[in-house]
Design a protein around this motif. Sequence first.
Motif, PDB file in Angstrom:
ATOM      1  N   SER A  32      -1.602  -9.127  -2.587  1.00 25.25           N
ATOM      2  CA  SER A  32      -2.263  -8.047  -3.330  1.00 25.25           C
ATOM      3  C   SER A  32      -2.050  -8.205  -4.832  1.00 25.25           C
ATOM      4  O   SER A  32      -2.963  -7.947  -5.631  1.00 25.25           O
ATOM      5  CB  SER A  32      -1.734  -6.692  -2.862  1.00 25.25           C
ATOM      6  OG  SER A  32      -1.957  -6.545  -1.472  1.00 25.25           O
ATOM      7  N   ILE A  45      -2.764  -1.912  -3.790  1.00 24.86           N
ATOM      8  CA  ILE A  45      -1.422  -1.448  -4.131  1.00 24.86           C
ATOM      9  C   ILE A  45      -0.391  -2.511  -3.769  1.00 24.86           C
ATOM     10  O   ILE A  45      -0.601  -3.329  -2.882  1.00 24.86           O
ATOM     11  CB  ILE A  45      -1.068  -0.079  -3.503  1.00 24.86           C
ATOM     12  CG1 ILE A  45      -1.038  -0.153  -1.981  1.00 24.86           C
ATOM     13  CG2 ILE A  45      -2.001   0.996  -4.002  1.00 24.86           C
ATOM     14  CD1 ILE A  45      -0.328   1.044  -1.342  1.00 24.86           C
ATOM     15  N   THR A  53      -0.086  -3.567   2.490  1.00 25.31           N
ATOM     16  CA  THR A  53      -1.543  -3.512   2.674  1.00 25.31           C
ATOM     17  C   THR A  53      -1.846  -3.232   4.142  1.00 25.31           C
ATOM     18  O   THR A  53      -1.302  -3.877   5.030  1.00 25.31           O
ATOM     19  CB  THR A  53      -2.181  -4.850   2.240  1.00 25.31           C
ATOM     20  OG1 THR A  53      -1.819  -5.084   0.885  1.00 25.31           O
ATOM     21  CG2 THR A  53      -3.696  -4.821   2.383  1.00 25.31           C
ATOM     22  N   ASP A  76      -8.385  -9.247   0.397  1.00 25.19           N
ATOM     23  CA  ASP A  76      -6.933  -9.068   0.539  1.00 25.19           C
ATOM     24  C   ASP A  76      -6.690  -8.541   1.949  1.00 25.19           C
ATOM     25  O   ASP A  76      -7.449  -7.693   2.436  1.00 25.19           O
ATOM     26  CB  ASP A  76      -6.445  -8.056  -0.514  1.00 25.19           C
ATOM     27  CG  ASP A  76      -4.939  -7.864  -0.470  1.00 25.19           C
ATOM     28  OD1 ASP A  76      -4.234  -8.724   0.095  1.00 25.19           O
ATOM     29  OD2 ASP A  76      -4.463  -6.840  -1.008  1.00 25.19           O
TER      30      ASP A  76
HETATM   31 MG   LIG Z   1      -0.643  -6.513   0.154  1.00 20.25          MG
END
Ligand SMILES: [Mg+2]
Length: 319
Positions: A32, A45, A53, A76
Amino acid sequence: MATPRSSEKRRAAVPPRAGRCVIAGRPNVGKSTLLNALLGQKLSIVASKPGTTRSVLLGVLDTNVEGCRTQIAFLDTPGLEAPRSVLGRVLVEEAQGALEQGDLLLLLVDATSVVRKQGLPTEDERILALAKTLGKPIVLGLNKVDKVKDKRQMLPALEKVAASHAWAAIVPLSALRGVGLEGLVAEIRTLLPEGLLYEEDVLTDRPERFFVAERVREAVLAHTREEVPHGVAVQVDEWVDEGSLLRIGVTIIVARDSHKGILIGARGSMLKQIGQDARLAIEELLEKKVFLRTFVKVMAGWTEDAEKVRRLTREGDLP
Ligand SMILES: [Mg+2]
Ligand SMILES: Nc1nc2c(ncn2[C@@H]2O[C@H](COP(=O)(O)OP(=O)(O)OP(=O)(O)O)[C@@H](O)[C@H]2O)c(=O)[nH]1
């Protein structure tokens, strides 16, 4: 020698390239952080804990590589690991589903663990084995090179890793420091088909409330430890735009009674701090003054209930 004019013409003649690049890897390797660094803005985040995530997040990079238009739809994904709960299983399924959507795969690993092992650690090898079955190009990203103390150990480790697969490219990176990103994008471009996928200015496909819920969860993760963060989910249940002020209400869900007390803290001090951090992050995100109301609710054992897990890991998406 080409004059500036003729080189401009040559560039204009180079067709644009576009495609999907799935960022996959173990939890906490910096997927991320890398997405955000590539986009030059915070979308996903980040936390120092694994399992941050929870759903696949699209971030579109529309850029020029040596003057040639390049659109990369990065995905992601949640970290891939042996699941220890129903929540863990759903996250792995989510990440595995994304692998199939990519034109290529960016397997991100922690460079310090590769140096320590002098090769790919077993957990990363397992992900590589899974990725290979898809038959798509795989770029290996060695992240966190800033943490490798003895750089001389990098070269022999890289040689070992290079021998383990016919990688499309191997790129040492520091997502945190912004090192190696241009080279990564240039490598990815060479693997993309010609064409464009999106109109200009498309960044993502998730609604604002998803990002708001995530900012609240990020603030909770930053302030909690051990098993508390794993059992936290955030629902947005009030969204009133009053012109100059946005009134947002969120429910922070915890998996156990005892976690509620931890989150609220002595005389509400912890929740106050979390609320303050989250509000500032949301105000920055939406560029608007925000009034944030937070409420903590116990949903005992939700991380072991598949239906609740599916609902709560995508909650911010609901209208
Ligand atoms: Mg992540
Ligand atoms: N030193 C260093 N730390 C990094 C780097 N990239 C990420 N981190 C840190 O690694 C931790 C995990 O980062 P994330 O981006 O949340 O990792 P992730 O792979 O998305 O994790 P999951 O979502 O849990 O799978 C955070 O504390 C980051 O600040 C890097 O290049 N160098």
